[in-house]
Write a protein that holds these residues in place. Structure first.
Motif, short mmCIF file in Angstrom:
data_model
loop_
_atom_site.label_atom_id
_atom_site.label_comp_id
_atom_site.label_asym_id
_atom_site.label_seq_id
_atom_site.Cartn_x
_atom_site.Cartn_y
_atom_site.Cartn_z
N THR A 1 0.86 -1.19 0.00
CA THR A 1 0.00 0.00 0.00
C THR A 1 0.89 1.24 0.00
N PRO A 2 0.44 2.44 -0.36
CA PRO A 2 -0.92 2.73 -0.79
C PRO A 2 -1.18 2.22 -2.21
N HIS A 3 -2.45 2.20 -2.57
CA HIS A 3 -2.82 1.78 -3.91
C HIS A 3 -2.86 2.99 -4.83
N LEU A 4 -2.11 2.91 -5.91
CA LEU A 4 -1.99 4.04 -6.82
C LEU A 4 -2.72 3.75 -8.13
N LEU A 5 -3.53 4.71 -8.53
CA LEU A 5 -4.17 4.64 -9.84
C LEU A 5 -3.35 5.42 -10.84
N HIS A 6 -3.26 4.92 -12.06
CA HIS A 6 -2.64 5.65 -13.14
C HIS A 6 -3.61 5.64 -14.31
N TYR A 7 -3.33 6.41 -15.32
CA TYR A 7 -4.24 6.46 -16.46
C TYR A 7 -4.19 5.14 -17.21
N VAL A 8 -5.38 4.60 -17.50
CA VAL A 8 -5.45 3.33 -18.21
C VAL A 8 -6.47 3.42 -19.33
N GLU A 9 -6.34 2.52 -20.28
CA GLU A 9 -7.35 2.35 -21.33
C GLU A 9 -8.33 1.26 -20.89
N VAL A 10 -9.57 1.37 -21.36
CA VAL A 10 -10.61 0.44 -20.88
C VAL A 10 -10.31 -1.00 -21.24
N ALA A 11 -9.55 -1.21 -22.31
CA ALA A 11 -9.30 -2.58 -22.76
C ALA A 11 -8.10 -3.22 -22.07
N GLU A 12 -7.39 -2.48 -21.22
CA GLU A 12 -6.22 -3.05 -20.55
C GLU A 12 -6.63 -4.20 -19.63
N GLU A 13 -5.80 -5.21 -19.59
CA GLU A 13 -6.10 -6.40 -18.80
C GLU A 13 -5.41 -6.31 -17.43
N ASN A 14 -6.24 -6.28 -16.38
CA ASN A 14 -5.75 -6.25 -15.00
C ASN A 14 -4.68 -5.17 -14.74
N GLN B 1 -5.53 14.73 -12.41
CA GLN B 1 -6.07 13.81 -11.43
C GLN B 1 -7.40 13.21 -11.88
N LYS B 2 -8.25 14.06 -12.41
CA LYS B 2 -9.59 13.60 -12.80
C LYS B 2 -9.56 12.70 -14.03
N ARG B 3 -8.61 12.91 -14.92
CA ARG B 3 -8.47 12.01 -16.08
C ARG B 3 -8.12 10.61 -15.61
N ILE B 4 -7.27 10.52 -14.59
CA ILE B 4 -6.91 9.22 -14.04
C ILE B 4 -8.12 8.58 -13.36
N LEU B 5 -8.84 9.36 -12.56
CA LEU B 5 -10.02 8.84 -11.88
C LEU B 5 -11.09 8.40 -12.88
N GLN B 6 -11.31 9.22 -13.91
CA GLN B 6 -12.33 8.86 -14.90
C GLN B 6 -11.93 7.61 -15.67
N SER B 7 -10.64 7.47 -15.95
CA SER B 7 -10.21 6.26 -16.67
C SER B 7 -10.41 5.02 -15.81
N ALA B 8 -10.26 5.17 -14.49
CA ALA B 8 -10.50 4.03 -13.59
C ALA B 8 -11.98 3.66 -13.58
N ILE B 9 -12.85 4.68 -13.56
CA ILE B 9 -14.29 4.41 -13.60
C ILE B 9 -14.67 3.74 -14.91
N ASP B 10 -14.12 4.26 -16.00
CA ASP B 10 -14.42 3.68 -17.32
C ASP B 10 -13.96 2.23 -17.38
N TRP B 11 -12.78 1.96 -16.84
CA TRP B 11 -12.27 0.58 -16.88
C TRP B 11 -13.13 -0.33 -16.01
N ALA B 12 -13.49 0.15 -14.81
CA ALA B 12 -14.25 -0.68 -13.87
C ALA B 12 -15.65 -0.98 -14.38
N THR B 13 -16.22 -0.09 -15.17
CA THR B 13 -17.59 -0.27 -15.63
C THR B 13 -17.66 -0.81 -17.05
#
Length: 339
Positions: free
Chosen positions: A212-225, A324-336
């Motif tokens: 920990t801590p858990h860090l989010l970075h910008y991702v594409e929705v198709a990325e695997e894990n 920051q928000k681009r990273i957060l939004q990419s996490a939401i997009d990936w999770a959903t």
């Protein structure tokens, strides 16, 4: 090269600067764009971010150091420590000088922060800069800046200050790097201590040595894990039985991928919920920030949140928030995202 000293010692030496260095000190700017110099209204443009609390904590720490020294030293030694020189504002200035212009170099086996006239004018780049190495040369007693790249005559020499996120750049240097590829967001995950499986889940997380801590970075929705450790923890968090927790731990399956379709769906939903909570901390949306940044660069726009006029500091706050928000939004997009 100036004598290696820390910012507090430099502050205590304000009234006794060697004449040898007076021309250099005279060239230093009277103020900086680091967060210590932002007023309350400007700082409020960082509301919702961890950076705001970090900046306030650092400033409060410096205040405690100052209060431990002054006015005690001024009362005891008024000639050495005149009250008009030894102010809290000047202590912030001394800290900003070392944060933004100091070099950490090895001198006789010691890691020291020092000021090096002229070298500190070299600007930062996220790319491989013209200056590839910097080191102290014992023979010449000089700082050497070495390059492995060819530069055309007349082009600006730059160096990479290090792998820094925009929070670090704003705190130490007073600027941000647009679309910084090193930017991350912190997301915290806690086990529910009222969960009847709390203890076994805690032991599972401990056994897997998940950092920990858990860090989010910008991702594409198709990325695997892409969120390797974070998703592993979430798979344990949402496990609804001893068997499910055991499945997570067996052969470290939760680190390698889903343990079941239902568990994975819940883990992704939980991730989306956690990130949406972080996004909701901000008083503005990503689209609003993007639009305001465009207006700031074209007009004398005001921030609808604080009525701050368009300034370099507002632009930096917007760039930080957008990153920051681009990273957060990419996490939401990936999770959903449904493959």
């Amino acid at each position: 090269m100036l004598e290696p000293v820390g910012h507090t010692k430099a502050f205590l030496s304000l009234g006794t600067t060697s004449k040898q260095w007076e021309p250099f000190v005279a060239l230093l700017p009277p103020s900086y764009d680091t967060l210590f110099f932002w007023d309350d209204t400007q700082l409020s443009e960082l509301n919702g971010s961890r950076l705001l609390s970090e900046a306030l904590t650092q400033k409060q720490h410096l205040r405690s150091v100052f209060d431990a020294l002054f006015p005690r030293l001024t009362h005891a030694y008024p000639v050495l420590f005149p009250s008009d020189v030894y102010t809290f504002d000047n202590m912030l200035w001394a800290r900003a000088v070392f944060d933004s212009r100091g070099f950490i170099i090895n001198i006789e086996g010691r890691q020291l922060t020092t000021l090096i006239p002229w070298a500190e004018y070299i600007n930062h780049t996220n790319l491989a800069g013209h200056v590839s190495f910097r080191r102290f040369d014992e023979a010449s007693q000089c700082m050497l800046l070495e390059s492995l790249a060819h530069g055309k005559k007349g082009t600006q020499a730059k160096m990479n200050y290090g792998p820094m996120q925009n929070s670090e750049l704003l705190l130490s240097y007073g600027f941000v790097a647009e679309a910084n590829p090193l930017e991350t967001c912190v997301v915290e995950v806690e086990l529910d201590d009222e969960d009847e499986l709390y203890e076994v889940k805690r032991q599972a997380v401990e056994a897997l040595k998940i950092p920990t801590p858990h860090l989010l970075h910008y991702v594409e929705v198709a990325e695997e894990n892409p969120y390797h450790y974070l998703m592993a923890v979430l798979r344990i968090v949402v496990a609804d039985s001893l068997q499910a927790v055991a499945s997570c731990v067996t052969d470290a399956q939760c680190l390698r991928g889903p343990i079941s379709n239902d568990n994975e769906t819940l883990a992704r939903q939980t991730l989306a919920w956690l990130v949406e909570q972080l996004m909701a901390e901000y008083p503005t949306t990503l689209d609003e920030d993007t639009s305001l940044l465009q207006h700031c660069r074209a007009t004398t726009a005001r921030s609808p949140h604080t009525e701050v006029l368009a300034t370099p500091r507002l632009e930096m706050a917007l760039l930080y928030r957008i990153g920051q928000k681009r990273i957060l939004q990419s996490a939401i997009d990936w999770a959903t995202h449904v493959a």
